[in-house]
Design a protein around this motif. Structure first.
Motif, PDB file in Angstrom:
ATOM      1  N   MET A 111      31.684 -59.691 -38.247  1.00 32.58           N
ATOM      2  CA  MET A 111      32.853 -58.829 -38.020  1.00 32.58           C
ATOM      3  C   MET A 111      34.155 -59.352 -37.424  1.00 32.58           C
ATOM      4  SD  MET A 111      32.435 -54.805 -37.884  1.00 32.58           S
ATOM      5  CE  MET A 111      34.172 -53.827 -37.847  1.00 32.58           C
ATOM      6  N   VAL A 112      35.212 -58.888 -37.935  1.00 28.05           N
ATOM      7  CA  VAL A 112      36.447 -59.251 -37.324  1.00 28.05           C
ATOM      8  C   VAL A 112      37.249 -58.047 -37.154  1.00 28.05           C
ATOM      9  CG1 VAL A 112      38.567 -60.803 -37.219  1.00 28.05           C
ATOM     10  CG2 VAL A 112      36.580 -61.606 -38.489  1.00 28.05           C
ATOM     11  N   PHE A 113      37.729 -57.803 -35.747  1.00 25.12           N
ATOM     12  CA  PHE A 113      38.359 -56.550 -35.523  1.00 25.12           C
ATOM     13  C   PHE A 113      39.522 -56.582 -35.542  1.00 25.12           C
ATOM     14  CE2 PHE A 113      34.080 -57.120 -33.968  1.00 25.12           C
ATOM     15  CZ  PHE A 113      33.590 -55.690 -34.067  1.00 25.12           C
ATOM     16  N   GLN A 114      40.604 -55.548 -35.543  1.00 26.67           N
ATOM     17  CA  GLN A 114      41.764 -55.014 -35.527  1.00 26.67           C
ATOM     18  C   GLN A 114      42.447 -55.769 -34.076  1.00 26.67           C
ATOM     19  OE1 GLN A 114      43.114 -51.225 -36.275  1.00 26.67           O
ATOM     20  NE2 GLN A 114      44.897 -51.605 -35.457  1.00 26.67           N
ATOM     21  N   GLU A 115      41.767 -55.287 -32.915  1.00 26.85           N
ATOM     22  CA  GLU A 115      42.193 -55.684 -31.716  1.00 26.85           C
ATOM     23  C   GLU A 115      41.301 -57.178 -31.317  1.00 26.85           C
ATOM     24  OE1 GLU A 115      39.616 -53.228 -31.829  1.00 26.85           O
ATOM     25  OE2 GLU A 115      40.927 -52.026 -32.947  1.00 26.85           O
ATOM     26  N   PHE A 116      41.024 -57.789 -32.288  1.00 25.74           N
ATOM     27  CA  PHE A 116      40.589 -59.373 -31.795  1.00 25.74           C
ATOM     28  C   PHE A 116      39.307 -59.411 -31.096  1.00 25.74           C
ATOM     29  CE2 PHE A 116      45.096 -59.875 -30.576  1.00 25.74           C
ATOM     30  CZ  PHE A 116      45.526 -59.602 -31.782  1.00 25.74           C
ATOM     31  N   ASN A 117      39.384 -58.502 -30.000  1.00 22.62           N
ATOM     32  CA  ASN A 117      38.076 -58.438 -29.133  1.00 22.62           C
ATOM     33  C   ASN A 117      37.462 -59.689 -28.707  1.00 22.62           C
ATOM     34  OD1 ASN A 117      38.401 -55.514 -29.146  1.00 22.62           O
ATOM     35  ND2 ASN A 117      36.916 -55.343 -30.726  1.00 22.62           N
ATOM     36  N   LEU A 118      38.254 -60.759 -28.402  1.00 19.20           N
ATOM     37  CA  LEU A 118      37.927 -61.691 -27.898  1.00 19.20           C
ATOM     38  C   LEU A 118      37.313 -61.563 -26.414  1.00 19.20           C
ATOM     39  CD1 LEU A 118      40.284 -64.557 -28.965  1.00 19.20           C
ATOM     40  CD2 LEU A 118      38.216 -64.092 -29.859  1.00 19.20           C
ATOM     41  N   PHE A 119      36.524 -62.412 -25.830  1.00 18.54           N
ATOM     42  CA  PHE A 119      35.948 -62.150 -24.479  1.00 18.54           C
ATOM     43  C   PHE A 119      37.046 -62.937 -23.570  1.00 18.54           C
ATOM     44  CE2 PHE A 119      31.773 -62.353 -26.946  1.00 18.54           C
ATOM     45  CZ  PHE A 119      31.631 -61.150 -27.246  1.00 18.54           C
ATOM     46  N   HIS A 163      42.288 -69.965 -22.434  1.00 23.41           N
ATOM     47  CA  HIS A 163      41.735 -68.569 -22.589  1.00 23.41           C
ATOM     48  C   HIS A 163      42.765 -67.726 -23.430  1.00 23.41           C
ATOM     49  CE1 HIS A 163      39.564 -69.980 -18.897  1.00 23.41           C
ATOM     50  NE2 HIS A 163      38.862 -68.861 -18.810  1.00 23.41           N
ATOM     51  N   PRO A 164      42.053 -66.867 -23.972  1.00 20.84           N
ATOM     52  CA  PRO A 164      42.577 -65.800 -25.037  1.00 20.84           C
ATOM     53  C   PRO A 164      44.058 -65.304 -24.510  1.00 20.84           C
ATOM     54  CG  PRO A 164      40.376 -65.176 -24.927  1.00 20.84           C
ATOM     55  CD  PRO A 164      40.491 -66.511 -23.693  1.00 20.84           C
ATOM     56  N   ALA A 165      44.103 -64.853 -23.158  1.00 20.13           N
ATOM     57  CA  ALA A 165      45.550 -64.599 -22.605  1.00 20.13           C
ATOM     58  C   ALA A 165      46.489 -65.510 -22.907  1.00 20.13           C
ATOM     59  CB  ALA A 165      45.378 -64.364 -21.277  1.00 20.13           C
ATOM     60  N   ARG A 166      46.242 -66.825 -23.092  1.00 20.79           N
ATOM     61  CA  ARG A 166      47.140 -67.896 -22.889  1.00 20.79           C
ATOM     62  C   ARG A 166      47.636 -68.172 -24.773  1.00 20.79           C
ATOM     63  NH1 ARG A 166      48.302 -70.339 -18.242  1.00 20.79           N
ATOM     64  NH2 ARG A 166      47.590 -68.462 -16.896  1.00 20.79           N
ATOM     65  N   LEU A 167      47.015 -67.342 -25.808  1.00 21.17           N
ATOM     66  CA  LEU A 167      46.849 -67.533 -27.148  1.00 21.17           C
ATOM     67  C   LEU A 167      47.771 -66.343 -28.053  1.00 21.17           C
ATOM     68  CD1 LEU A 167      43.489 -68.602 -28.159  1.00 21.17           C
ATOM     69  CD2 LEU A 167      45.309 -69.989 -27.525  1.00 21.17           C
TER      70      LEU A 167
ATOM     71  N   LYS B 214      42.221 -66.883  -7.513  1.00 22.51           N
ATOM     72  CA  LYS B 214      41.632 -67.917  -8.064  1.00 22.51           C
ATOM     73  C   LYS B 214      41.060 -67.933  -9.300  1.00 22.51           C
ATOM     74  CE  LYS B 214      40.916 -72.429  -6.914  1.00 22.51           C
ATOM     75  NZ  LYS B 214      42.227 -73.300  -6.712  1.00 22.51           N
ATOM     76  N   GLY B 215      40.110 -66.964  -9.306  1.00 21.70           N
ATOM     77  CA  GLY B 215      39.108 -66.829 -10.059  1.00 21.70           C
ATOM     78  C   GLY B 215      39.693 -66.423 -11.717  1.00 21.70           C
ATOM     79  N   SER B 216      40.211 -65.230 -11.589  1.00 22.54           N
ATOM     80  CA  SER B 216      40.564 -64.407 -12.950  1.00 22.54           C
ATOM     81  C   SER B 216      41.956 -64.875 -13.498  1.00 22.54           C
ATOM     82  CB  SER B 216      40.392 -62.971 -12.667  1.00 22.54           C
ATOM     83  OG  SER B 216      41.009 -62.462 -11.774  1.00 22.54           O
ATOM     84  N   HIS B 217      42.751 -65.605 -12.723  1.00 20.15           N
ATOM     85  CA  HIS B 217      44.358 -65.466 -13.145  1.00 20.15           C
ATOM     86  C   HIS B 217      44.342 -66.104 -14.638  1.00 20.15           C
ATOM     87  CE1 HIS B 217      44.094 -69.561 -11.740  1.00 20.15           C
ATOM     88  NE2 HIS B 217      45.256 -69.654 -12.596  1.00 20.15           N
ATOM     89  N   LYS B 218      43.525 -66.885 -15.167  1.00 25.83           N
ATOM     90  CA  LYS B 218      43.337 -67.657 -16.308  1.00 25.83           C
ATOM     91  C   LYS B 218      43.399 -66.625 -17.418  1.00 25.83           C
ATOM     92  CE  LYS B 218      41.022 -71.078 -14.971  1.00 25.83           C
ATOM     93  NZ  LYS B 218      39.869 -72.278 -14.861  1.00 25.83           N
ATOM     94  N   TRP B 219      42.631 -65.761 -17.057  1.00 25.48           N
ATOM     95  CA  TRP B 219      42.209 -64.878 -18.287  1.00 25.48           C
ATOM     96  C   TRP B 219      43.039 -63.389 -18.264  1.00 25.48           C
ATOM     97  CZ3 TRP B 219      38.943 -60.456 -17.278  1.00 25.48           C
ATOM     98  CH2 TRP B 219      38.018 -60.867 -16.193  1.00 25.48           C
ATOM     99  N   ARG B 220      43.850 -63.324 -17.092  1.00 28.08           N
ATOM    100  CA  ARG B 220      44.686 -62.029 -17.179  1.00 28.08           C
ATOM    101  C   ARG B 220      45.556 -62.261 -18.219  1.00 28.08           C
ATOM    102  NH1 ARG B 220      41.856 -58.413 -15.329  1.00 28.08           N
ATOM    103  NH2 ARG B 220      40.921 -58.603 -13.244  1.00 28.08           N
ATOM    104  N   PRO B 221      46.177 -61.394 -18.891  1.00 23.95           N
ATOM    105  CA  PRO B 221      47.350 -61.516 -19.772  1.00 23.95           C
ATOM    106  C   PRO B 221      48.638 -62.152 -18.936  1.00 23.95           C
ATOM    107  CG  PRO B 221      46.538 -59.305 -20.103  1.00 23.95           C
ATOM    108  CD  PRO B 221      45.444 -59.829 -18.987  1.00 23.95           C
ATOM    109  N   LEU B 222      49.280 -62.936 -19.387  1.00 26.93           N
ATOM    110  CA  LEU B 222      50.586 -63.037 -19.074  1.00 26.93           C
ATOM    111  C   LEU B 222      51.404 -62.136 -19.137  1.00 26.93           C
ATOM    112  CD1 LEU B 222      50.671 -66.755 -20.592  1.00 26.93           C
ATOM    113  CD2 LEU B 222      50.056 -66.086 -18.318  1.00 26.93           C
ATOM    114  N   GLN B 223      52.302 -61.594 -17.953  1.00 32.94           N
ATOM    115  CA  GLN B 223      53.325 -60.533 -18.037  1.00 32.94           C
ATOM    116  C   GLN B 223      54.347 -61.096 -18.757  1.00 32.94           C
ATOM    117  OE1 GLN B 223      52.180 -57.463 -17.254  1.00 32.94           O
ATOM    118  NE2 GLN B 223      50.221 -58.372 -16.898  1.00 32.94           N
TER     119      GLN B 223
END
Lengths: 272, 223
Positions: A111-119, A163-167, B214-223
């Protein structure tokens, strides 16, 4: 297991041959009927698209098929095995697959979700490799190799260690598709996977889905992307207030809808 | 005063022993607190009503009574009730740990609640079981959320060990008490012990901020 005959209020029912068979599925929250007697057969290599206004039960239906939510009545068959049964349909005589077998069949549905839900705390690669490692028991290298192949397939091999935040949203959704594919499911469920995306990112995700359809993946898709539905869907279902109002080819549904509710919905959709 | 601070060196072995007791109390209470806190947090999310009720009673009991009262109860009553022998150190460590578990469970619960439902759904849809979902998906994300609170609370724990002096466990505060009775230099002795506590506790806050950055900045969303 050969098709078994099952006594139920539907009469004598042979185990359906469809890859996924949704039979008379109903679900309500208190007085609110979310799903009303929904029956859909998803045959192998079928691409079925569900459309309908929000709150019509499309997403709930997908979650029931993915067994993220229970339902009140009806049956869910996967590959000819009964994997879930509504509380009210127990005692119909239908026999559920054993819990272990159910677990195994669950893996056949991705299943693939609207909000991605990547870890968010894992890289793209770990997102994709986690389930094969933990659920299928692959060792880390095998799982990551498989993940890399899939990231390559969705065009994101070079983002494997991000990491997902960078995508971007589109990239995240493609990783989410790769993550679901890593379990090698036979059926993929897509729940409005482009609705949370900026318009310019929708195309790249749809392209991946088109490719999957071309490869012969069985797909059950909730989407309002009419062009996509017109191009790849075998059948389109229009749902409203929990039930299926109209079923037909994309051409028929989009150009010659029979039901007034379908017409009204399509008009609203086109007017956006 | 200055010359007496120099004389305090004679008491260094006593301070050293006190420090070791304080660290041991902290360590044991941390272990019980984290383990017990996680267990309580999970019990409170259990499908079984009885488990939820029992966990709630436990947590509320420890949150609504003073630590000193708990210390006395566990030191004097628990051995009689369970017919076991507990040294002052053991009952002190157990009380601190049980008290910690109650508070830490609330921190864990808050952290777990912060993890969006979609994360659990995605994990479940991939076929990961409840335990794997908790271990690989929920816990890491919850940990990042609760880290500042967790560290602040750990700082309180180190200070909380001072209450165990009531049971005459020779940790830092009780040691300071003994030394000041021996030397009649209350101000200097308590100044010294205050400095030792500071040196012990301040780095915990620094460590917390360091891990946070250190730990979690990589996976926090970029503002």
């Amino acid at each position: 297991m050969a098709a078994s005959t099952v006594e139920s209020d539907l009469g004598n029912v042979d185990a359906p041959e469809a890859q996924v068979a949704i039979r008379s599925l109903s679900k309500s929250y208190g007085d609110l009927n979310v799903l009303v007697d929904v029956t859909i057969d998803v045959a192998k290599r079928d691409v079925l698209v569900l459309i309908g206004p929000s709150g019509s039960g499309k997403s709930t239906l997908l979650r029931c098929v993915a067994r993220l939510e229970p339902f009140d009545a009806g049956q869910l068959w996967i590959e000819g095995h009964l994997v879930a049964l509504g509380e009210k349909s127990k005692g119909d005589g239908a026999e559920l697959a054993t819990p272990n077998h159910q677990k195994r069949l669950r893996k056949e549905v991705g299943m693939v979700f609207q909000e991605f839900n990547l870890f968010p705390h894992f890289t793209a690669l770990r997102n994709v490799a986690l389930a094969p490692e933990r659920v299928l028991g692959l060792d880390r290298d095998e799982a990551e190799n498989r993940a890399l192949v899939l990231l390559e397939k969705v065009g994101l091999a070079e983002k494997a260690h991000e990491h997902p935040a960078r995508l971007s949203g589109g990239q995240q959704q493609r990783v989410a598709i790769a993550r679901a594919l890593a379990m090698q499911p036979k059926v993929m469920l897509f729940d409005e996977v482009t609705s949370a995306l900026d318009p310019e990112l929708v195309g790249e995700v749809l392209e991946v889905m088109r490719e999957l359809a071309r490869d012969g993946m069985t797909m059950l898709v909730v989407s309002h992307e009419m062009q996509f539905a017109a191009d790849v869907a075998d059948t389109v279902f229009f749902m409203d207030q929990g039930s299926i109002v109209e079923t037909g080819s994309p051409d028929q549904i989009f150009h010659e809808p029979h039901e007034d509710r379908t017409k009204a919905f399509l008009q609203r959709l086109l007017a956006r | 005063m200055i010359e007496f601070l120099g004389e305090l060196v004679h008491y260094a072995p006593a301070f050293w022993r006190g420090l070791r007791f304080t660290l041991a109390l902290t360590g044991i209470a941390m272990a019980i607190g984290v383990g017990g806190g996680l267990a309580l947090a999970m019990l409170r999310r259990s499908r079984l009503r009885l488990a939820r009720i029992l966990a709630t009673i436990y947590i509320e009991f420890f949150r609504t009574t003073p630590l000193i009262v708990q210390l006395v109860w566990i030191y004097f009553v628990l051995p009689i009730a369970l017919d076991i022998e507990l040294s002052a150190f053991q009952s002190g460590a157990i009380t601190l740990g049980m008290n910690q578990a109650a508070y830490k469970s609330e921190i864990f619960r808050a952290g777990i609640a912060e993890v969006p439902l979609g994360q659990r759904r995605a994990s479940q849809a991939l076929g990961l079981g409840r335990i794997d979902t908790f271990r690989f998906v929920v816990l890491p994300q919850a940990s990042a959320v609760i880290l500042p609170l967790f560290m602040a609370h750990t700082m309180l724990l180190v200070k909380g060990t001072a209450y165990v002096s009531l049971l005459r466990v020779p940790e830092l505060t009780h040691t300071a008490n003994l030394i000041s009775l021996d030397s009649f230099r209350f101000l200097e002795v308590y100044l010294a012990v205050g400095v030792i506590y500071f040196i012990l506790i301040y780095p915990i806050g620094v460590l917390g901020r360091w891990i946070e950055n250190k730990g979690s900045h990589k996976w926090r969303p970029l503002q």
